[in-house]
Each structure stands twice: as C-alpha cells, then as structure tokens.
Design a protein around this motif. Structure first.
Motif, PDB file in Angstrom:
ATOM      1  N   ASP A   2     -13.799  41.556 -20.910  1.00 46.32           N
ATOM      2  CA  ASP A   2     -13.162  42.074 -22.047  1.00 46.32           C
ATOM      3  C   ASP A   2     -12.871  44.100 -22.325  1.00 46.32           C
ATOM      4  O   ASP A   2     -12.975  44.032 -21.110  1.00 46.32           O
ATOM      5  CB  ASP A   2     -13.339  41.576 -23.553  1.00 46.32           C
ATOM      6  N   ASP A   3     -12.626  44.301 -23.551  1.00 37.95           N
ATOM      7  CA  ASP A   3     -11.684  45.173 -23.429  1.00 37.95           C
ATOM      8  C   ASP A   3     -13.491  46.788 -24.278  1.00 37.95           C
ATOM      9  O   ASP A   3     -13.533  47.725 -24.284  1.00 37.95           O
ATOM     10  CB  ASP A   3     -10.860  45.571 -24.717  1.00 37.95           C
ATOM     11  N   SER A   4     -14.824  45.874 -24.043  1.00 40.21           N
ATOM     12  CA  SER A   4     -15.898  46.379 -24.657  1.00 40.21           C
ATOM     13  C   SER A   4     -16.512  47.598 -23.620  1.00 40.21           C
ATOM     14  O   SER A   4     -16.656  47.948 -24.069  1.00 40.21           O
ATOM     15  CB  SER A   4     -17.071  45.917 -24.732  1.00 40.21           C
ATOM     16  N   SER A   5     -16.253  47.245 -22.261  1.00 35.66           N
ATOM     17  CA  SER A   5     -16.170  48.688 -21.017  1.00 35.66           C
ATOM     18  C   SER A   5     -15.510  49.915 -21.626  1.00 35.66           C
ATOM     19  O   SER A   5     -15.686  50.728 -21.307  1.00 35.66           O
ATOM     20  CB  SER A   5     -16.560  48.110 -19.990  1.00 35.66           C
ATOM     21  N   SER A   6     -13.797  49.367 -21.806  1.00 32.35           N
ATOM     22  CA  SER A   6     -13.037  50.197 -21.560  1.00 32.35           C
ATOM     23  C   SER A   6     -13.842  51.216 -23.087  1.00 32.35           C
ATOM     24  O   SER A   6     -13.815  52.863 -23.486  1.00 32.35           O
ATOM     25  CB  SER A   6     -11.721  49.911 -22.471  1.00 32.35           C
ATOM     26  N   ARG A   7     -13.995  50.755 -23.892  1.00 32.79           N
ATOM     27  CA  ARG A   7     -14.732  51.031 -25.171  1.00 32.79           C
ATOM     28  C   ARG A   7     -15.677  52.260 -25.395  1.00 32.79           C
ATOM     29  O   ARG A   7     -16.155  52.919 -25.584  1.00 32.79           O
ATOM     30  CB  ARG A   7     -14.384  49.860 -26.986  1.00 32.79           C
ATOM     31  N   PRO A  32     -19.818  49.545 -16.086  1.00 31.64           N
ATOM     32  CA  PRO A  32     -20.068  48.258 -16.038  1.00 31.64           C
ATOM     33  C   PRO A  32     -21.084  48.361 -15.009  1.00 31.64           C
ATOM     34  O   PRO A  32     -20.529  48.194 -13.866  1.00 31.64           O
ATOM     35  CB  PRO A  32     -19.640  47.658 -15.600  1.00 31.64           C
ATOM     36  N   ALA A  33     -22.461  47.301 -15.493  1.00 33.85           N
ATOM     37  CA  ALA A  33     -22.625  46.862 -13.799  1.00 33.85           C
ATOM     38  C   ALA A  33     -23.261  45.410 -14.398  1.00 33.85           C
ATOM     39  O   ALA A  33     -24.515  45.201 -15.086  1.00 33.85           O
ATOM     40  CB  ALA A  33     -24.379  47.706 -14.368  1.00 33.85           C
ATOM     41  N   THR A  66     -19.765  49.882 -31.031  1.00 30.98           N
ATOM     42  CA  THR A  66     -19.414  51.095 -29.514  1.00 30.98           C
ATOM     43  C   THR A  66     -20.041  51.959 -30.075  1.00 30.98           C
ATOM     44  O   THR A  66     -20.653  52.841 -29.310  1.00 30.98           O
ATOM     45  CB  THR A  66     -17.855  50.832 -29.820  1.00 30.98           C
ATOM     46  N   TRP A  67     -20.029  52.887 -31.321  1.00 28.82           N
ATOM     47  CA  TRP A  67     -20.437  53.650 -31.547  1.00 28.82           C
ATOM     48  C   TRP A  67     -22.113  54.315 -31.172  1.00 28.82           C
ATOM     49  O   TRP A  67     -22.697  55.532 -31.820  1.00 28.82           O
ATOM     50  CB  TRP A  67     -20.484  54.500 -32.636  1.00 28.82           C
ATOM     51  N   ASP A 132      -5.603  58.711 -30.947  1.00 32.17           N
ATOM     52  CA  ASP A 132      -7.325  58.048 -29.925  1.00 32.17           C
ATOM     53  C   ASP A 132      -7.149  56.522 -29.793  1.00 32.17           C
ATOM     54  O   ASP A 132      -6.960  55.865 -30.600  1.00 32.17           O
ATOM     55  CB  ASP A 132      -8.223  58.425 -30.225  1.00 32.17           C
ATOM     56  N   PRO A 133      -7.032  55.752 -28.963  1.00 31.74           N
ATOM     57  CA  PRO A 133      -7.211  54.744 -28.273  1.00 31.74           C
ATOM     58  C   PRO A 133      -8.351  53.913 -27.960  1.00 31.74           C
ATOM     59  O   PRO A 133      -8.493  52.581 -28.831  1.00 31.74           O
ATOM     60  CB  PRO A 133      -7.002  54.778 -26.859  1.00 31.74           C
TER      61      PRO A 133
END
Length: 231
Positions: A2-7, A32-33, A66-67, A132-133
């Motif tokens: 999913d996009d969590s890594s990008s966030r 990501p690991a 995320t923050w 910002d994305p």
C-alpha cells in the motif's frame, strides 16, 4: 504494497540534508524492511551509523498515524546522541548497530503519542497549500483556479502569513499555527487548503472581504487578510 511506505518517506523527507534537532545525525536512508518495519539509517560524524527500525503497526494491530514517525525519529536520534540507548537491545550487523523503536516505546523511552512541534505545523501548512503529495488525494486539495502559494513569512511564533497569487494580485493571509484554546501547535491535518478555498469562494465574496486588514501594509502583497481566529 500500500501507499503507507510512500507516506512515511514523505514525512521523513523533511530531515534530508539537515541534522535531526539537537543532534548531529543525518538521514541517509529510508525504505521498507518487510511488512513489519520501516528501516531508516542515521549517520553521525561523531557516533557513526545507526539503523532505526520503525514499526508499521502496533503489536495489537493498531494503525500508526503517519506524523508519529517524525517525532519518533527525533526522539530516537536525541537518545542516541546523548548516549541514552545504553541497555536497549541492539542487533549488531557488519556495519551498523540497529535499534528497534518498538522496544523504545515499550520501555517508555519514545512516546506512542504523536508529537507535533511548531516547525511541524509550519511544514504542514506550506506543504498542504502548495499541494504536497503527502497531504493530497485525500479529504482536501488545492485549487489552482483560486490561488497559488508563492511564499510564506512566520510573523510571530503563533502566526504565519502565506502569500497567495490570485490573478494579477498577491494576497497575504494570516493563519494561526497554534490552537487558541490549548496554546499548543495545531495538529497537522487540519486542512489549511480547505480553509483557504472556503474563504476565497467566488460565490461568497463578502466572506473574504470581512477579514481584510486595512491598517497594515506588506511590500510582498497587495492585500492582507486575518484568518487567525476564523480558520
């Protein structure tokens, strides 16, 4: 994936090229690991390299905002900088010591709560208004037909003036970066862009006009509006 890594990457991006606050650690790698962790490598001229494993979810399966990663990385770097990781289980590889932040949380060394500093709030406002994305594609979006963010000025610790190009004019819009009631930095994610879009609504021009400040001038902009209490 999913996009969590990008966030997470977009959140931690603000530490690229500058030392983490109060330390001489710099962010040199983040990726990501596996499904359980996000791996970050910090490098210090005085202490060498430290790999930090950030959990992707809490042990009970709870999601992580995320923050949270920004505050957790700051706290871990501060602990490492002052030698406060002694006694914390390390994994020793060929080149790096590795510390698992989940262990630090369990020990009470790193908070499970989200830390938001005034700098975080300012970073959020600028990122949100510019599109910002990290923040967009969700509940709010910028509207290039109404405005373009071209600059900002932190006027006081509590107020940022954002400069918005609108047609052939530049508006200076004052926004509060602290909550009036608590006095704490505004939580990231309060959608500054949604507030600005609402105030610039062409179908309700009186909304913007009601907040114009006539007793102040700014060489950067043509008009000034005070939204510190409205937004």
């Amino acid at each position: 994936m999913d996009d969590s890594s990008s966030r997470v990457l977009l959140t931690l991006r603000r530490f690229i090229g500058v030392p983490l606050p109060g330390t001489d650690y710099y962010l040199h790698a983040a990726y990501p690991a596996g499904e359980a962790s996000y791996r970050v490598r910090l490098v210090s001229a005085s202490s060498g390299s430290l790999v930090v494993l950030l959990p992707r979810a809490w042990p009970d399966g709870g999601q992580i905002g995320t923050w949270w990663y920004a505050g957790a990385l700051r706290a871990t770097a501060r602990l490492a900088h002052r030698g406060g990781l002694a006694g914390i289980p390390y994994e020793h590889g060929h080149r790096h010591a590795v510390v698992d932040v989940e262990e630090l949380v369990a020990r009470g060394e790193v908070s499970q709560d989200i830390e938001v500093t005034p700098s975080d709030g300012l970073d959020y406002v600028v990122g949100d208004l510019v599109g910002d994305p990290l923040w967009h594609g969700a509940a709010a979006s910028v509207d290039s037909h109404l405005y373009r963010l071209i600059g900002f000025d932190l006027r006081t610790p509590d107020v940022v003036r954002v400069y918005l190009a609108r047609g052939d004019r530049v508006l200076g819009v004052d926004l509060a970066v602290r909550d009036d009631e608590s006095g704490q930095p505004r939580l990231v994610g309060w959608w500054a862009s949604a507030k600005v879009i609402a105030i610039l609504n062409p179908d309700a021009p009186e909304t913007l006009a009601a907040h114009r400040v006539l007793v102040m001038s700014d060489e950067v902009c043509d008009e000034i509006y005070d939204l510190t209490r409205w937004a």
